[in-house]
Design an enzyme around this catalytic site. Structure first.
Site, mmCIF file in Angstrom:
data_model
loop_
_atom_site.group_PDB
_atom_site.id
_atom_site.type_symbol
_atom_site.label_atom_id
_atom_site.label_comp_id
_atom_site.label_asym_id
_atom_site.label_seq_id
_atom_site.Cartn_x
_atom_site.Cartn_y
_atom_site.Cartn_z
ATOM 1 N N HIS A 142 0.984 -1.233 0.035
ATOM 2 C CA HIS A 142 0.152 0.010 0.204
ATOM 3 C C HIS A 142 0.896 1.136 0.011
ATOM 4 O O HIS A 142 0.628 2.064 -0.815
ATOM 5 C CB HIS A 142 -0.813 -0.071 1.288
ATOM 6 C CG HIS A 142 -1.654 1.205 1.444
ATOM 7 N ND1 HIS A 142 -3.039 1.495 1.232
ATOM 8 C CD2 HIS A 142 -1.213 2.600 1.769
ATOM 9 C CE1 HIS A 142 -3.558 2.914 1.510
ATOM 10 N NE2 HIS A 142 -2.329 3.390 1.845
ATOM 11 N N GLU A 143 1.759 1.135 0.730
ATOM 12 C CA GLU A 143 2.475 2.493 1.113
ATOM 13 C C GLU A 143 3.437 2.899 -0.297
ATOM 14 O O GLU A 143 3.763 4.002 -0.732
ATOM 15 C CB GLU A 143 3.709 2.451 2.446
ATOM 16 C CG GLU A 143 2.620 2.684 3.505
ATOM 17 C CD GLU A 143 1.798 3.701 3.755
ATOM 18 O OE1 GLU A 143 2.211 4.960 3.128
ATOM 19 O OE2 GLU A 143 0.675 3.595 4.088
ATOM 20 N N HIS A 202 1.885 4.336 -2.982
ATOM 21 C CA HIS A 202 1.835 6.176 -3.271
ATOM 22 C C HIS A 202 3.093 6.487 -3.932
ATOM 23 O O HIS A 202 2.648 7.420 -4.597
ATOM 24 C CB HIS A 202 1.843 6.438 -1.635
ATOM 25 C CG HIS A 202 0.594 6.129 -0.803
ATOM 26 N ND1 HIS A 202 -0.600 6.997 -1.101
ATOM 27 C CD2 HIS A 202 0.397 5.821 0.311
ATOM 28 C CE1 HIS A 202 -1.909 6.668 -0.670
ATOM 29 N NE2 HIS A 202 -0.982 5.995 0.382
ATOM 30 N N TYR A 213 -4.044 14.943 -3.129
ATOM 31 C CA TYR A 213 -4.320 14.337 -1.670
ATOM 32 C C TYR A 213 -5.439 15.211 -1.332
ATOM 33 O O TYR A 213 -5.331 15.477 -0.085
ATOM 34 C CB TYR A 213 -3.321 14.272 -0.940
ATOM 35 C CG TYR A 213 -3.422 13.143 -0.036
ATOM 36 C CD1 TYR A 213 -3.525 11.452 -0.572
ATOM 37 C CD2 TYR A 213 -3.341 13.264 1.219
ATOM 38 C CE1 TYR A 213 -3.372 10.590 0.245
ATOM 39 C CE2 TYR A 213 -3.441 12.156 2.061
ATOM 40 C CZ TYR A 213 -3.560 10.951 1.634
ATOM 41 O OH TYR A 213 -3.558 9.769 2.474
ATOM 42 N N GLU A 263 -5.863 6.839 -2.306
ATOM 43 C CA GLU A 263 -5.848 5.985 -1.111
ATOM 44 C C GLU A 263 -6.208 4.551 -1.717
ATOM 45 O O GLU A 263 -5.740 3.400 -1.361
ATOM 46 C CB GLU A 263 -6.561 6.461 -0.055
ATOM 47 C CG GLU A 263 -5.827 7.132 1.012
ATOM 48 C CD GLU A 263 -4.786 6.689 1.543
ATOM 49 O OE1 GLU A 263 -4.899 5.531 1.931
ATOM 50 O OE2 GLU A 263 -3.549 7.380 1.849
ATOM 51 N N ASP A 317 -9.195 15.033 7.305
ATOM 52 C CA ASP A 317 -8.534 14.122 6.566
ATOM 53 C C ASP A 317 -8.462 14.402 5.018
ATOM 54 O O ASP A 317 -8.912 13.589 4.181
ATOM 55 C CB ASP A 317 -9.109 12.728 6.506
ATOM 56 C CG ASP A 317 -8.190 11.412 6.227
ATOM 57 O OD1 ASP A 317 -7.037 11.644 5.963
ATOM 58 O OD2 ASP A 317 -8.911 10.346 5.761
ATOM 59 N N HIS A 326 -9.339 8.727 3.328
ATOM 60 C CA HIS A 326 -9.104 7.455 3.976
ATOM 61 C C HIS A 326 -10.385 6.760 4.118
ATOM 62 O O HIS A 326 -10.611 5.612 4.251
ATOM 63 C CB HIS A 326 -8.496 7.281 5.344
ATOM 64 C CG HIS A 326 -6.955 7.496 5.155
ATOM 65 N ND1 HIS A 326 -6.305 8.613 5.396
ATOM 66 C CD2 HIS A 326 -5.936 6.726 4.936
ATOM 67 C CE1 HIS A 326 -5.077 8.768 5.137
ATOM 68 N NE2 HIS A 326 -4.711 7.302 5.082
#
Length: 406
Positions: A162-163, A166, A177, A186, A263, A268
């Site tokens: 996942h990270e 990005h 974002y 995301e 957020d 998210h």
């Protein structure tokens, strides 16, 4: 257009919930994690500028922060040439970086995260009881967790996938974002994070758990994971974290403030909608989700612009399914049906468009057709955004007239 955000796996609404906990220790840990994350946002834009110099044949290096927050003082713990470490967290990160790198290389022919052989750096044992893992534009950083709610963040391959995704998004579409483009950012990370795990385990779409972060909760937590692509809104439901707030349909889209506390428009939270769409496509087509479904999503990401929203991305996936698998193909029908099921409408004009035919002659022609399709896709995304903006303006004018009459 781009905010100086680090991309964290644990969403702020969970940490904010912990700040309100009855337990002092949990409140303090959550507050310290939030404060550290906020401080890092001020550093990210500077660190991200170093990405281009971070080249090196996609080689991996893992550093040990030794519970410090000073990344520059971290010591090298494992390299491509060196032996395995006696520290399991270091080895898990090293293996996870390699699995993600190999996934993109073998499945999508992408040379590391940026497509140009970018080095993969991971930092473990960041801070003390740090309840997060994040991508900061140049590297991945992992906390050890507090041991009460969260365990070691190196323990979940889908979190690593996942990270790092990005970074893929950042160096391809550059999805801003904020709001829908941020939620799409995301979602793309959730989708490919799950696909990295499925590919590594050789799981079919039917056999996969479709969970993100299932391995980072401690046994004391009654919850499956941080998020569920299969059933957004069901990943957890307990007194500590509350109930998973992710929607699975546009009728439940959460229009949160575009602020840090909100957020950035609920990136998210609202990511549950495109997450569900991908799950529906993958299970409708069947087999391995990284093949046709993943290929459609990957090519659509590459054709996206920084402000592509849900509708724009849905239309791109519809066109990519046409180009890759044919008009009216099972793959294209699955894409259309999935977006309809989550309440994202594909414009009729796009549904009737014919995409450029697949190349049959030479690499030069293939590249020209790919460039042509990407340009067309960006135009469609821009048109969809203009239509959405006009619709908002018209609705606003109507509301003002009603208010004036009253």
């Amino acid at each position: 257009m781009r905010c100086s955000c680090i991309n964290c796996i644990v969403p702020p609404h969970i940490l904010l919930r912990l700040v309100e906990s009855d337990k002092k220790e949990l409140r303090q840990i959550a507050m310290r994690t939030l404060l550290t994350t906020t401080r890092l946002r001020g550093q990210r834009s500077v660190r991200a500028s170093l990405t281009l110099s971070n080249m090196g044949a996609a080689q991996r290096t893992v550093f040990d922060c030794r519970n410090s927050t000073n990344l520059s003082a971290a010591r090298v713990a494992r390299t491509e040439e060196g032996p395995a470490s006696s520290d399991a967290a270091i080895n898990r990160v090293f293996d996870g970086l390699g699995a993600t790198r190999d996934f993109y290389k073998e499945v999508y022919k992408r040379d590391s995260i940026d497509g140009r052989g970018m080095r993969l750096n991971g930092f473990v044992h960041y801070d003390r009881e740090y309840n997060n893992a994040f991508w900061d534009g140049s590297e991945m950083v992992f906390g050890d967790g507090d041991g009460m709610l969260f365990s070691d963040f190196t323990g979940s391959l889908d979190v690593i996938g996942h990270e790092l995704t990005h970074g893929v998004t950042e160096t391809s579409a550059g999805l801003v974002y904020h709001r829908q483009s941020g939620a799409l950012n995301e979602s793309v990370s959730d989708v490919f994070g799950s696909l990295v795990k499925q590919w590594s385990l050789n799981q079919s779409a039917e056999d996969a758990d479709w969970l993100i972060g299932a391995d980072i909760f401690t046994p004391a937590i009654a919850g499956d994971a941080l998020r569920s692509l299969k059933n957004p809104g069901s990943a957890y439901d307990n007194d500590i974290f509350g109930k998973d707030p992710q929607p699975d349909h546009m009728s439940r889209y959460d229009d949160l403030p575009d602020t840090e506390e909100g957020d950035f428009g609920g990136v998210h939270i609202n990511s549950g909608i495109p997450n569900k769409a991908f799950y529906l496509v993958a299970t409708e087509i069947g087999g391995y989700a990284w093949e046709a479904p993943g290929q459609i999503w990957y090519e659509s990401l590459r054709a996206s612009s920084p402000t592509t929203d849900f509708r724009g991305f849905a239309e791109l996936t519809f066109m990519m399914a046409d180009r890759l698998y044919g008009t009216g193909s099972r793959e294209q029908q699955a894409v259309a049906s999935a977006w309809q099921e989550v309440g994202v409408r594909i414009a009729p004009v796009v549904a009737r468009m014919e995409t450029p035919p697949r190349a049959r002659r030479g690499n030069g022609q293939t590249q020209r057709e790919e460039d042509s399709l990407a340009a067309l896709s960006r135009q469609v995304a821009a048109l969809a955004e203009q239509v959405s903006a006009l619709s908002r303006e018209v609705n606003g004018a109507k509301s003002r007239r009603v208010s004036a009459r009253n």
